[in-house]
Design an enzyme around this catalytic site. Structure first.
Site, mmCIF file in Angstrom:
data_model
loop_
_atom_site.group_PDB
_atom_site.id
_atom_site.type_symbol
_atom_site.label_atom_id
_atom_site.label_comp_id
_atom_site.label_asym_id
_atom_site.label_seq_id
_atom_site.Cartn_x
_atom_site.Cartn_y
_atom_site.Cartn_z
ATOM 1 N N ASP A 291 65.101 61.141 -41.632
ATOM 2 C CA ASP A 291 66.146 60.927 -42.647
ATOM 3 C C ASP A 291 65.784 61.594 -43.967
ATOM 4 O OD1 ASP A 291 67.963 59.499 -41.209
ATOM 5 O OD2 ASP A 291 67.773 57.645 -42.351
ATOM 6 N N GLU B 270 70.542 58.087 -49.639
ATOM 7 C CA GLU B 270 70.124 56.779 -49.166
ATOM 8 C C GLU B 270 68.606 56.612 -49.270
ATOM 9 O OE1 GLU B 270 71.173 55.968 -45.102
ATOM 10 O OE2 GLU B 270 70.564 53.879 -45.296
ATOM 11 N N ILE C 21 71.517 60.586 -42.039
ATOM 12 C CA ILE C 21 72.015 60.235 -40.694
ATOM 13 C C ILE C 21 72.631 58.848 -40.795
ATOM 14 C CG2 ILE C 21 71.489 59.818 -38.252
ATOM 15 C CD1 ILE C 21 69.047 61.550 -38.513
ATOM 16 N N ASP C 22 73.929 58.771 -40.684
ATOM 17 C CA ASP C 22 74.578 57.462 -40.627
ATOM 18 C C ASP C 22 74.587 57.014 -39.162
ATOM 19 O OD1 ASP C 22 75.951 55.240 -41.722
ATOM 20 O OD2 ASP C 22 77.814 56.031 -40.918
ATOM 21 N N THR D 231 72.018 55.275 -37.722
ATOM 22 C CA THR D 231 70.667 55.611 -37.242
ATOM 23 C C THR D 231 70.358 54.933 -35.906
ATOM 24 O OG1 THR D 231 70.180 55.183 -39.563
ATOM 25 C CG2 THR D 231 68.384 56.019 -38.236
HETATM 26 C C1 2IP Z 1 74.704 51.876 -41.405
HETATM 27 C C2 2IP Z 1 75.378 52.196 -40.093
HETATM 28 C C3 2IP Z 1 75.774 50.924 -39.416
HETATM 29 C C4 2IP Z 1 76.828 50.207 -40.210
HETATM 30 C C5 2IP Z 1 76.322 49.997 -41.633
HETATM 31 C C6 2IP Z 1 75.795 51.284 -42.280
HETATM 32 O O1 2IP Z 1 74.115 53.029 -41.948
HETATM 33 O O2 2IP Z 1 76.474 53.019 -40.271
HETATM 34 O O3 2IP Z 1 76.202 51.226 -38.144
HETATM 35 O O4 2IP Z 1 77.090 48.963 -39.586
HETATM 36 O O5 2IP Z 1 77.367 49.505 -42.404
HETATM 37 O O6 2IP Z 1 75.306 51.033 -43.557
HETATM 38 P P1 2IP Z 1 78.264 48.800 -38.464
HETATM 39 O O7 2IP Z 1 77.962 49.732 -37.349
HETATM 40 O O8 2IP Z 1 78.180 47.350 -38.100
HETATM 41 O O9 2IP Z 1 79.507 49.163 -39.184
HETATM 42 P P2 2IP Z 1 72.632 53.581 -41.499
HETATM 43 O O10 2IP Z 1 72.620 53.762 -40.038
HETATM 44 O O11 2IP Z 1 72.550 54.889 -42.250
HETATM 45 O O12 2IP Z 1 71.657 52.548 -41.996
HETATM 46 CA CA CA Z 2 74.538 54.872 -43.565
#
Ligand code: 2IP
Ligand code: CA
Length: 376
Positions: free
Chosen positions: A54, A79, A155-156, A158
């Site tokens: 990341d 982030e 990377i969203d 993760t």
């Molecule tokens: C996270 C990721 C999660 C999401 C959360 C984000 O970001 O996208 O999947 O939760 O809100 O902050 P959900 O899948 O329940 O919506 P990261 O993976 O970058 O920590």
């Molecule tokens: Ca994210």
């Protein structure tokens, strides 16, 4: 502005290459997935590697944007922090250096001397991506880089990236989880008002090439400023019978009262669940869902800035749910990106504290807010 967009598309592709290399190269992949085995120190080291992937991606973006637009240095946020502690407790600041060899040497220090892994990562960082979408060329926007700031989510989703389940995406269908939910998000906002004006979403794992079996990505972008609204995604078509029944995508961990209220509004078969905050907004952008509702403050500016800009370019947006519930039915309280919220501390200052609704159509937004009023 066209120059900035072009650069962001290019650097998002470099970031996507790093994300793919970490899964494709055995030396890196092992570090990514072997968390469940080994002693505590090993577990910590592998945990660090996920963060390192990341951090590396974020620093590549920060480095390349800062090099071309020095007026943006100091306004490129993400982030991750680039202050990094390796498995041996040593503190290293991860930055992209002038040459591939220098970057490899720095990464080796973080990777406890793993030269193979460091060299593979450094190569991806310093390699220019082959080609990028040129459809943004010729776009003129009356904004200068000194008026803009950037939010990066390297990377969203993760957890989906690490788990790595492969899905074959079907045109027009929302696929709730898998590698395709992992996204590189780069959003640009106006420093003065916090309004999101440009967004790039890179989906590193969109489909596998039939011939070689290697992963191919997909790029989405949008610009929205004043009268200028351009998006690489075309607006979802409304059929001859008019708009179909409202569909909403939620996090599987959403509150029961929200699930129940929206099930009565849309019909239970129109509620869908998907992973990744960015991916859920992308589903709205692509017309796979009409809205994404989140009642918790569990997303951050880096999750929503980029996809928000694309939705605005398509005539939709992302509002603060709590504030919208308090306003008159016509008022829209769009999320902004320039100011921290007073309630939080540390990273939480940048949370979308009041939850959110991402929508493509204003009248559908009103129905959702109307249904949830008095329930939360
Ligand atoms: C996270 C990721 C999660 C999401 C959360 C984000 O970001 O996208 O999947 O939760 O809100 O902050 P959900 O899948 O329940 O919506 P990261 O993976 O970058 O920590
Ligand atoms: Ca994210």
């Amino acid at each position: 502005m066209a120059e900035l967009l072009r650069l962001l598309l290019q650097v998002s592709e470099k970031a996507a290459n790093v994300a793919r290399v970490c899964r494709q190269e055995a030396a890196l992949f092992q570090l990514l997935v072997q968390e469940k085995t080994g002693d505590d120190k090993n577990k910590k080291f592998v945990q660090d590697f996920k963060t390192l992937a990341d951090v590396v991606i974020q620093e590549v973006i920060r480095h390349d944007v800062g090099a071309q637009f020095p007026e943006m240095v100091g306004f490129i946020h993400g982030e991750e922090s680039n202050k990094f502690e390796n498995g041996l407790g040593e503190s290293v600041t991860v930055t992209v250096r002038g040459t591939e060899e220098e970057t490899a040497a720095l990464l080796a220090a973080v990777l406890d001397g793993d030269l193979t892994a460091a060299a593979l990562l450094a190569r991806a960082i310093h390699q220019d991506p082959a080609t990028v979408d040129a459809s943004a060329d010729g776009l003129t926007v009356p904004l200068s880089p000194s008026e803009l700031g950037i939010w990066i989510d390297p990377i969203d989703a993760t957890s989906q990236y690490i788990e790595g389940r492969e899905e074959v995406l079907e045109e027009g269908h929302l696929s709730p989880s898998g590698l395709h939910c992992a996204l590189v998000l780069i959003g640009v906002y106006l420093r003065s008002t916090g309004e999101p004006v440009m967004g790039v979403i890179n989906q590193p794992f969109n489909h596998k090439e039939p011939a070689g079996g290697s992963w191919q990505g997909k790029l989405f972008w949008g610009v929205s400023y004043g009268d200028l609204n351009v998006c690489s995604v075309s607006q979802p078509k409304t059929g001859p019978e008019g708009r179909r029944a409202l569909s909403v995508v939620l996090s599987s961990s959403e509150k029961q009262v929200v699930k129940d209220t929206l099930a009565s509004l849309c019909g239970p078969e129109k509620l869908m669940y998907a992973s990744g905050a960015g991916y859920k907004i992308l589903c709205v952008i692509q017309g796979l869902a009409d809205a994404y509702v989140l009642s918790e403050g569990s997303t951050f500016k880096w999750d929503s800035c980029a996809p928000h800009a694309l939705l605005r370019a398509l005539g939709g947006g992302v509002v603060d749910l709590t504030k919208s519930l308090k306003c008159s039915s016509e008022a829209k309280v769009e999320l902004t990106y320039h100011q921290p919220c007073a309630e939080g501390k540390g990273a939480d200052r940048w949370a979308n504290y009041g939850g959110l609704v991402a929508y493509g159509d204003c009248s559908q937004l009103s129905s959702i807010i109307g249904a949830l009023r008095g329930k939360l």
